[in-house]
Design a protein around this motif. Sequence first.
Motif, PDB file in Angstrom:
ATOM      1  N   ALA A 141      -2.676   0.745   7.367  1.00  7.34           N
ATOM      2  CA  ALA A 141      -1.697  -0.346   7.404  1.00  7.34           C
ATOM      3  C   ALA A 141      -0.777  -0.317   6.185  1.00  7.34           C
ATOM      4  CB  ALA A 141      -2.422  -1.692   7.489  1.00  7.34           C
ATOM      5  N   ALA A 142      -1.311   0.114   5.049  1.00  8.48           N
ATOM      6  CA  ALA A 142      -0.497   0.171   3.827  1.00  8.48           C
ATOM      7  C   ALA A 142       0.322   1.449   3.726  1.00  8.48           C
ATOM      8  CB  ALA A 142      -1.415   0.031   2.601  1.00  8.48           C
ATOM      9  N   GLY A 143       0.141   2.352   4.687  1.00 11.10           N
ATOM     10  CA  GLY A 143       0.902   3.613   4.681  1.00 11.10           C
ATOM     11  C   GLY A 143       0.348   4.642   3.735  1.00 11.10           C
ATOM     12  N   ILE A 144      -0.867   4.429   3.246  1.00  9.19           N
ATOM     13  CA  ILE A 144      -1.477   5.372   2.307  1.00  9.19           C
ATOM     14  C   ILE A 144      -1.980   6.611   3.048  1.00  9.19           C
ATOM     15  CG2 ILE A 144      -3.366   5.706   0.657  1.00  9.19           C
ATOM     16  CD1 ILE A 144      -3.112   2.666   0.070  1.00  9.19           C
ATOM     17  N   GLY A 196      -7.168  -0.467   6.422  1.00  8.38           N
ATOM     18  CA  GLY A 196      -6.319  -1.047   5.373  1.00  8.38           C
ATOM     19  C   GLY A 196      -5.379  -0.002   4.783  1.00  8.38           C
ATOM     20  N   GLN A 197      -5.899   1.201   4.591  1.00  4.63           N
ATOM     21  CA  GLN A 197      -5.066   2.286   4.051  1.00  4.63           C
ATOM     22  C   GLN A 197      -3.989   2.698   5.048  1.00  4.63           C
ATOM     23  OE1 GLN A 197      -8.127   5.145   3.172  1.00  4.63           O
ATOM     24  NE2 GLN A 197      -8.399   4.396   1.080  1.00  4.63           N
ATOM     25  N   ARG A 223     -11.854  -0.145   5.246  1.00  8.99           N
ATOM     26  CA  ARG A 223     -11.036   0.483   4.194  1.00  8.99           C
ATOM     27  C   ARG A 223      -9.971   1.395   4.798  1.00  8.99           C
ATOM     28  NH1 ARG A 223     -15.955   0.857   1.528  1.00  8.99           N
ATOM     29  NH2 ARG A 223     -16.268   2.985   2.242  1.00  8.99           N
TER      30      ARG A 223
END
Length: 180
Positions: free
Chosen positions: A176-179, A173-174, A170
Amino acid sequence: MTQPPQETTQEPVEAAPEKVEVPPEYPRFAKPQRVAFVQSAWHREVVEVCRLAFLAEIEARHIARAQIDVFEVPGAFEIPLHVQLLAKTRRYTAIVAAGLVIDDEYIAETVIKALMDVQLRTEVPVFSAVVTPQQFQETAAHVDFFRKHFATKGVEVAEACANTLLSLERLRGQVAAGIV
C-alpha cells in the motif's frame, strides 16, 4: 588409630535463585484478526485437543477467543468445502483445519491439496493440522499418544497462523505504501 573429625567452618550456601518462567511477548496486530477453525468430528476426542491447544496459544499471540469461530464437519473429507465457503465470505483473515485421517493417505493428500487450492484462489491463508498416522489403533495408548501429538500440532498451527498473519499485515502495508 582413628583421627577425630576436623572441625570445618562452612559458609552458608546461597540457594540458586528460582527461575521464573516469563511468558514470551508476541507482537501485536495493527488490525483486528478473525480466524475460523474447522475440525472434523471423526475421532473428536483426539482432534479437540488440537483446537484447545490452538485456542490457548492464539490468545497468547493477541487474537482473542471471541475472534475465533469454530466449525465442525463430519470428517476430514468435508473440510475443504467448508473452508472454501468460509474463505469466500471474506470475513476471516485465516482459516485453520484439523482432522485425523486413519490409514488413507489418498484422502489426506486430497484434503491437503484442496486446502492449498482454496488458499491460492482466495488469498485467505489456510493452515492444516490434518494428520494421517501410518498406524492407528483405537487403544488407550494410541489415543493418548495422538492426543499429545495433536496438542503439539495445535500450538504449532497457532504459531504458524499468527506469524503468517503478521507477515501478511506487514507485506500489505508495504504494498500500500509503494515500498514493494
